[in-house]
Design an enzyme around this catalytic site. Sequence first.
Site: not given
Length: 355
Positions: A104, A345
């Site tokens: 990703e 994150c």
Amino acid sequence: MTNSTNGGSGAAAGLVNLKSLSHKELAELVESLGQPSFRTKQIEDWIWNKNVSSLDEMTNLPKTLREALAAKVSVGGVEEVARQVSSDGSRKYLLRYPDGVTVECVGMPTKNRLAVCASTQAGCAMGCAFCATGAAGLTRSLTSAEIYEQVMHVRDDFNTRVTSVVLMGQGEPFMNYDATLGALRKLNNPDGGGIGARHLTVSTCGVIPNIIRFGKEPEQFTLAVSLHSAVQSTRNALMPGVKKYSLVNLYNTMGEYVNKTGRRPTYEYALIGGVNDTGEELNALCDFCKGTLAHVNLIQLNEVSGSKFKPSTPQRAQDFVQRLARVGVEATIRNSRGSDIDAACGQLRQRMAGK
């Protein structure tokens, strides 16, 4: 960008990936095919700048040359398996390489700018307790071309120039050092990504030998260190993959890095409620950073499905900023992008939406 039948990944069996060749190796291949040397530059422009996925797209090459190349090389490339768009405009991509491995990456637009968060490995072996990526372990490291291709894929999807790249996606960049540096150099190269070195950032959990090595590189690339606690026992629990690299040694290494490079590193600190946001933890962070050239990037922990950890409060984040300022350390609270599509994150995990 999908693959063509001529020179794409579907035809890669037994062929050399064109993007794996060095400039010298490509020049030798071009010469072996009886072609003039300027063809090397043309081919490199197609694969690194125009990001084509097929030899057929290299329209300024003679058809006979394209056919000769097709017998020896594939173009490689990535296939977009899934794409999600956040309410803040960020886009997360699940990309598949020719061998079936997926990663990703994320594109984050702001006014006149486009930042890309790219992965250096499929999965991660570091096992950070609060991060979704490491839950399934490491599949494999990526090549420099595979890292670079993520950035070009995002560029092409947004149809705009990438202005900065952070290697903060899946994986530990310094456990894949050579490929990481190769990708950074290609992204920095005017004939590649053309992105300024100071706008190219590597984030490491704190792999000390390669922080030392990174400090000796000639380029002005930016370094970020995932700290997350300046208390050894807390950091060991949160980040078991770097347990052997003590905070004392990390502190000394970062001092040497600053002395050698003159560049200010960033410490990433994900605030986890009741874990690393206590008074003791704040005191330790201030002690670690005080008197050093450093910037602290505070991150409100992003929710990960099934995790026992919860984010700290916005007020506590402000407390950290104010207290660090009192000891002369600049700290900012990161504006988390793409959390609604699990693109922030610690949330990347190589999965299809809803799976």
